[in-house]
Design a protein around this motif. Structure first.
Motif, mmCIF file in Angstrom:
data_model
loop_
_atom_site.group_PDB
_atom_site.id
_atom_site.type_symbol
_atom_site.label_atom_id
_atom_site.label_comp_id
_atom_site.label_asym_id
_atom_site.label_seq_id
_atom_site.Cartn_x
_atom_site.Cartn_y
_atom_site.Cartn_z
ATOM 1 N N LEU A 19 -4.957 -6.586 11.459
ATOM 2 C CA LEU A 19 -4.498 -6.039 10.181
ATOM 3 C C LEU A 19 -5.522 -5.049 9.630
ATOM 4 C CD1 LEU A 19 -2.662 -6.081 7.610
ATOM 5 C CD2 LEU A 19 -4.107 -7.953 6.820
ATOM 6 N N ARG A 20 -6.776 -5.447 9.587
ATOM 7 C CA ARG A 20 -7.825 -4.577 9.040
ATOM 8 C C ARG A 20 -8.000 -3.320 9.898
ATOM 9 N NH1 ARG A 20 -11.956 -4.808 5.403
ATOM 10 N NH2 ARG A 20 -13.877 -3.707 5.922
ATOM 11 N N LEU A 21 -8.038 -3.503 11.225
ATOM 12 C CA LEU A 21 -8.185 -2.349 12.109
ATOM 13 C C LEU A 21 -7.032 -1.362 11.934
ATOM 14 C CD1 LEU A 21 -9.447 -4.063 15.392
ATOM 15 C CD2 LEU A 21 -10.788 -2.800 13.696
ATOM 16 N N LEU A 22 -5.820 -1.882 11.871
ATOM 17 C CA LEU A 22 -4.641 -1.041 11.693
ATOM 18 C C LEU A 22 -4.699 -0.295 10.365
ATOM 19 C CD1 LEU A 22 -1.877 -0.377 13.030
ATOM 20 C CD2 LEU A 22 -0.938 -2.307 11.765
ATOM 21 N N ARG A 23 -5.035 -1.023 9.302
ATOM 22 C CA ARG A 23 -5.091 -0.414 7.971
ATOM 23 C C ARG A 23 -6.162 0.674 7.914
ATOM 24 N NH1 ARG A 23 -7.953 -0.821 3.600
ATOM 25 N NH2 ARG A 23 -9.204 -2.622 4.207
ATOM 26 N N LEU A 24 -7.362 0.380 8.411
ATOM 27 C CA LEU A 24 -8.449 1.359 8.347
ATOM 28 C C LEU A 24 -8.203 2.547 9.276
ATOM 29 C CD1 LEU A 24 -11.547 -1.011 8.167
ATOM 30 C CD2 LEU A 24 -10.484 0.285 6.308
ATOM 31 N N HIS A 25 -7.713 2.294 10.461
ATOM 32 C CA HIS A 25 -7.465 3.375 11.417
ATOM 33 C C HIS A 25 -6.437 4.378 10.888
ATOM 34 C CE1 HIS A 25 -7.291 5.313 15.334
ATOM 35 N NE2 HIS A 25 -5.968 5.292 15.232
ATOM 36 N N HIS A 26 -5.483 3.884 10.111
ATOM 37 C CA HIS A 26 -4.423 4.763 9.605
ATOM 38 C C HIS A 26 -4.618 5.146 8.138
ATOM 39 C CE1 HIS A 26 -2.055 4.792 13.244
ATOM 40 N NE2 HIS A 26 -2.451 3.540 13.405
ATOM 41 N N GLY A 27 -5.796 4.849 7.600
ATOM 42 C CA GLY A 27 -6.135 5.300 6.254
ATOM 43 C C GLY A 27 -5.287 4.695 5.148
ATOM 44 N N ILE A 28 -4.881 3.465 5.315
ATOM 45 C CA ILE A 28 -4.068 2.805 4.293
ATOM 46 C C ILE A 28 -5.008 2.065 3.340
ATOM 47 C CG2 ILE A 28 -2.271 1.081 3.851
ATOM 48 C CD1 ILE A 28 -1.326 1.634 6.785
ATOM 49 N N PRO A 29 -5.049 2.468 2.082
ATOM 50 C CA PRO A 29 -5.926 1.792 1.128
ATOM 51 C C PRO A 29 -5.540 0.323 0.941
ATOM 52 C CG PRO A 29 -5.141 3.877 0.240
ATOM 53 C CD PRO A 29 -4.341 3.597 1.470
ATOM 54 N N LEU A 30 -6.538 -0.520 0.772
ATOM 55 C CA LEU A 30 -6.310 -1.942 0.547
ATOM 56 C C LEU A 30 -5.368 -2.159 -0.631
ATOM 57 C CD1 LEU A 30 -7.270 -4.838 1.430
ATOM 58 C CD2 LEU A 30 -8.918 -4.666 -0.422
ATOM 59 N N ARG A 31 -5.599 -1.422 -1.695
ATOM 60 C CA ARG A 31 -4.783 -1.579 -2.908
ATOM 61 C C ARG A 31 -3.304 -1.264 -2.629
ATOM 62 N NH1 ARG A 31 -7.085 0.972 -8.035
ATOM 63 N NH2 ARG A 31 -7.734 -1.143 -8.412
ATOM 64 N N LYS A 32 -3.049 -0.223 -1.845
ATOM 65 C CA LYS A 32 -1.671 0.165 -1.533
ATOM 66 C C LYS A 32 -0.968 -0.938 -0.743
ATOM 67 C CE LYS A 32 0.949 4.038 0.361
ATOM 68 N NZ LYS A 32 0.831 5.398 0.905
ATOM 69 N N LEU A 33 -1.643 -1.463 0.279
ATOM 70 C CA LEU A 33 -1.042 -2.520 1.080
ATOM 71 C C LEU A 33 -0.875 -3.798 0.273
ATOM 72 C CD1 LEU A 33 0.058 -3.469 3.790
ATOM 73 C CD2 LEU A 33 -2.288 -4.055 4.451
ATOM 74 N N SER A 34 -1.852 -4.112 -0.548
ATOM 75 C CA SER A 34 -1.755 -5.334 -1.344
ATOM 76 C C SER A 34 -0.593 -5.258 -2.336
ATOM 77 C CB SER A 34 -3.070 -5.640 -2.064
ATOM 78 O OG SER A 34 -3.326 -4.737 -3.109
ATOM 79 N N ARG A 35 -0.395 -4.090 -2.935
ATOM 80 C CA ARG A 35 0.742 -3.913 -3.849
ATOM 81 C C ARG A 35 2.063 -4.090 -3.121
ATOM 82 N NH1 ARG A 35 -0.027 1.450 -5.848
ATOM 83 N NH2 ARG A 35 -2.256 1.318 -5.990
ATOM 84 N N ARG A 36 2.177 -3.456 -1.945
ATOM 85 C CA ARG A 36 3.414 -3.547 -1.171
ATOM 86 C C ARG A 36 3.703 -4.975 -0.732
ATOM 87 N NH1 ARG A 36 5.838 1.379 0.656
ATOM 88 N NH2 ARG A 36 5.134 2.848 -0.913
ATOM 89 N N ALA A 37 2.645 -5.713 -0.413
ATOM 90 C CA ALA A 37 2.821 -7.077 0.087
ATOM 91 C C ALA A 37 2.922 -8.108 -1.035
ATOM 92 C CB ALA A 37 1.659 -7.439 1.011
ATOM 93 N N GLY A 38 2.548 -7.709 -2.246
ATOM 94 C CA GLY A 38 2.565 -8.665 -3.349
ATOM 95 C C GLY A 38 1.444 -9.691 -3.224
ATOM 96 N N ILE A 39 0.315 -9.246 -2.667
ATOM 97 C CA ILE A 39 -0.860 -10.090 -2.485
ATOM 98 C C ILE A 39 -2.018 -9.384 -3.176
ATOM 99 C CG2 ILE A 39 -2.471 -11.025 -0.770
ATOM 100 C CD1 ILE A 39 -0.154 -11.019 1.247
ATOM 101 N N SER A 40 -2.846 -10.122 -3.907
ATOM 102 C CA SER A 40 -3.953 -9.477 -4.620
ATOM 103 C C SER A 40 -4.927 -8.826 -3.641
ATOM 104 C CB SER A 40 -4.701 -10.497 -5.485
ATOM 105 O OG SER A 40 -5.502 -11.333 -4.681
ATOM 106 N N ASN A 41 -5.644 -7.801 -4.133
ATOM 107 C CA ASN A 41 -6.656 -7.112 -3.317
ATOM 108 C C ASN A 41 -7.660 -8.105 -2.743
ATOM 109 O OD1 ASN A 41 -5.470 -4.893 -4.498
ATOM 110 N ND2 ASN A 41 -7.372 -4.009 -5.241
ATOM 111 N N GLN A 42 -8.148 -8.983 -3.612
ATOM 112 C CA GLN A 42 -9.175 -9.920 -3.204
ATOM 113 C C GLN A 42 -8.660 -10.868 -2.119
ATOM 114 O OE1 GLN A 42 -8.125 -9.419 -6.349
ATOM 115 N NE2 GLN A 42 -9.867 -8.490 -7.386
ATOM 116 N N HIS A 43 -7.453 -11.347 -2.313
ATOM 117 C CA HIS A 43 -6.880 -12.279 -1.342
ATOM 118 C C HIS A 43 -6.646 -11.574 -0.003
ATOM 119 C CE1 HIS A 43 -5.067 -16.199 -0.613
ATOM 120 N NE2 HIS A 43 -4.161 -15.575 0.112
ATOM 121 N N LEU A 44 -6.126 -10.364 -0.053
ATOM 122 C CA LEU A 44 -5.881 -9.608 1.173
ATOM 123 C C LEU A 44 -7.193 -9.323 1.902
ATOM 124 C CD1 LEU A 44 -4.029 -8.177 3.121
ATOM 125 C CD2 LEU A 44 -4.010 -6.209 1.594
#
Length: 90
Positions: A7-32
């Motif tokens: 998950l982390r490798l995919l997100r970082l490799h494709h430039g997806i901000p943690l906040r953006k993914l956490s919002r889409r998933a409905g999971i807090s930044n800290q938890h994600l």
């Protein structure tokens, strides 16, 4: 030291901000972040939410890329001409 998850490798490799993914998933930044760093274990429900969030991001990106391709094709060869009078808005 931590072991990066796919998950982390995919997100970082494709430039997806943690906040953006956490919002889409409905999971807090800290938890994600803790899930990514394997500090806590994900539930099947969280795995499902993250999969859906990625699928939504992929779909949205495809639509944006399609729109960019269409606009570029329309203006190819005229990129540095004045856009005055065009209906395209920023």
């Amino acid at each position: 030291m931590y072991h990066a998850t796919h998950l982390r490798l995919l997100r970082l490799h494709h430039g997806i901000p943690l906040r953006k993914l956490s919002r889409r998933a409905g999971i807090s930044n800290q938890h994600l972040s803790r899930l990514e760093l394997q500090e806590i274990s994900a539930t099947p429900y969280q795995e499902q939410k993250l999969a859906l969030a990625f699928e939504t991001l992929i779909s949205d990106s495809a639509k944006e890329l399609e729109a960019l391709t269409s606009d570029y094709t329309k203006w190819k060869g005229r990129l540095l001409e004045s856009a005055e009078g065009d209906s395209y808005e920023l």
